[in-house]
Design an enzyme around this catalytic site. Sequence first.
Site, PDB file in Angstrom:
ATOM      1  N   ASP A 132       0.872  -1.173   0.000  1.00 35.89           N
ATOM      2  CA  ASP A 132       0.000   0.000   0.000  1.00 35.89           C
ATOM      3  C   ASP A 132       0.915   1.231   0.000  1.00 35.89           C
ATOM      4  O   ASP A 132       2.135   1.109  -0.219  1.00 35.89           O
ATOM      5  CB  ASP A 132      -1.001  -0.030   1.169  1.00 35.89           C
ATOM      6  CG  ASP A 132      -0.366   0.179   2.536  1.00 35.89           C
ATOM      7  OD1 ASP A 132       0.882   0.300   2.609  1.00 35.89           O
ATOM      8  OD2 ASP A 132      -1.102   0.227   3.535  1.00 35.89           O
ATOM      9  N   CYS A 154       2.926  -3.397   4.097  1.00 39.85           N
ATOM     10  CA  CYS A 154       2.201  -2.194   4.510  1.00 39.85           C
ATOM     11  C   CYS A 154       2.990  -1.580   5.676  1.00 39.85           C
ATOM     12  O   CYS A 154       4.149  -1.934   5.885  1.00 39.85           O
ATOM     13  CB  CYS A 154       0.742  -2.493   4.854  1.00 39.85           C
ATOM     14  SG  CYS A 154       0.462  -3.637   6.211  1.00 39.85           S
ATOM     15  N   THR A 159       2.686  -1.793   9.024  1.00 39.92           N
ATOM     16  CA  THR A 159       3.016  -2.761  10.076  1.00 39.92           C
ATOM     17  C   THR A 159       3.095  -4.198   9.572  1.00 39.92           C
ATOM     18  O   THR A 159       3.536  -5.086  10.317  1.00 39.92           O
ATOM     19  CB  THR A 159       1.920  -2.751  11.162  1.00 39.92           C
ATOM     20  OG1 THR A 159       0.675  -3.103  10.529  1.00 39.92           O
ATOM     21  CG2 THR A 159       1.793  -1.390  11.824  1.00 39.92           C
ATOM     22  N   HIS A 179       8.451 -24.659   8.624  1.00 43.49           N
ATOM     23  CA  HIS A 179       7.359 -25.340   9.336  1.00 43.49           C
ATOM     24  C   HIS A 179       5.972 -25.010   8.799  1.00 43.49           C
ATOM     25  O   HIS A 179       5.063 -25.819   8.939  1.00 43.49           O
ATOM     26  CB  HIS A 179       7.399 -24.980  10.831  1.00 43.49           C
ATOM     27  CG  HIS A 179       8.474 -25.698  11.580  1.00 43.49           C
ATOM     28  ND1 HIS A 179       8.562 -25.669  12.953  1.00 43.49           N
ATOM     29  CD2 HIS A 179       9.514 -26.470  11.155  1.00 43.49           C
ATOM     30  CE1 HIS A 179       9.600 -26.392  13.345  1.00 43.49           C
ATOM     31  NE2 HIS A 179      10.212 -26.874  12.266  1.00 43.49           N
ATOM     32  N   HIS A 198       4.856 -31.447   9.674  1.00 42.23           N
ATOM     33  CA  HIS A 198       4.389 -30.084   9.388  1.00 42.23           C
ATOM     34  C   HIS A 198       3.408 -30.073   8.217  1.00 42.23           C
ATOM     35  O   HIS A 198       2.489 -29.252   8.175  1.00 42.23           O
ATOM     36  CB  HIS A 198       5.571 -29.151   9.135  1.00 42.23           C
ATOM     37  CG  HIS A 198       6.521 -29.104  10.288  1.00 42.23           C
ATOM     38  ND1 HIS A 198       6.161 -28.563  11.498  1.00 42.23           N
ATOM     39  CD2 HIS A 198       7.775 -29.590  10.429  1.00 42.23           C
ATOM     40  CE1 HIS A 198       7.170 -28.698  12.346  1.00 42.23           C
ATOM     41  NE2 HIS A 198       8.162 -29.317  11.726  1.00 42.23           N
TER      42      HIS A 198
HETATM   43  C1  RB5 Z   1      -1.689   2.791   6.638  1.00 43.30           C
HETATM   44  O1  RB5 Z   1      -1.683   3.968   7.380  1.00 43.30           O
HETATM   45  C2  RB5 Z   1      -1.549   1.592   7.567  1.00 43.30           C
HETATM   46  O2  RB5 Z   1      -2.691   1.460   8.367  1.00 43.30           O
HETATM   47  C3  RB5 Z   1      -1.304   0.329   6.764  1.00 43.30           C
HETATM   48  O3  RB5 Z   1      -0.177   0.488   5.980  1.00 43.30           O
HETATM   49  C4  RB5 Z   1      -1.054  -0.945   7.577  1.00 43.30           C
HETATM   50  O4  RB5 Z   1      -0.079  -0.755   8.538  1.00 43.30           O
HETATM   51  C5  RB5 Z   1      -2.256  -1.627   8.098  1.00 43.30           C
HETATM   52  O5  RB5 Z   1      -2.185  -2.671   8.733  1.00 43.30           O
END
Ligand code: RB5
Length: 145
Positions: A8, A65, A67, A98, A133
């Site tokens: 993203d 993304c 996180t 695994h 596994h």
């Molecule tokens: C975008 O601001 C953020 O929410 C997205 O990149 C991601 O971390 C969502 O899980």
Amino acid sequence: MVYILGTDHAGIILGDFVKNYLISNGFEVIDYSPKQAHKVDYPDFAQKVCKEVLKTGDAKGVLICGTGIGMSIAANRYKGIRAALCLDAYMAKMARLHNDANILCLAERISGLGEVESIMEAFIHTEFEGGRHACRVSKIEDFDS
Ligand code: RB5
């Protein structure tokens, strides 16, 4: 081996790094990332990558993304997708060994480039161990809803 890549807006910079890393290691990359950093919705890119990975047989995916959490939640809604959010090389190694992960999820806002290089190296060079596994992974694939 083909890697399908999607990010993203919060994963574009790390996505470029990962794309170059994969190409310089001899992989073909199909890139579904947005080309500009305007705000987009990560599920749209998770969907594109998952569909392509499922269609392409032995392809693997990388989803990035901020996180890595949203991408991994979205991707794991697809039967046949085993998406692993990895923050270090050990997680990446075990995700392949695994869990037979076929999508690697990364976190641009958390992981530095050196760490990501170690994660990529572990993910691309580790084969699924199979055996007990395989039985566990197939139990997950047998979930109906
Ligand atoms: C975008 O601001 C953020 O929410 C997205 O990149 C991601 O971390 C969502 O899980």
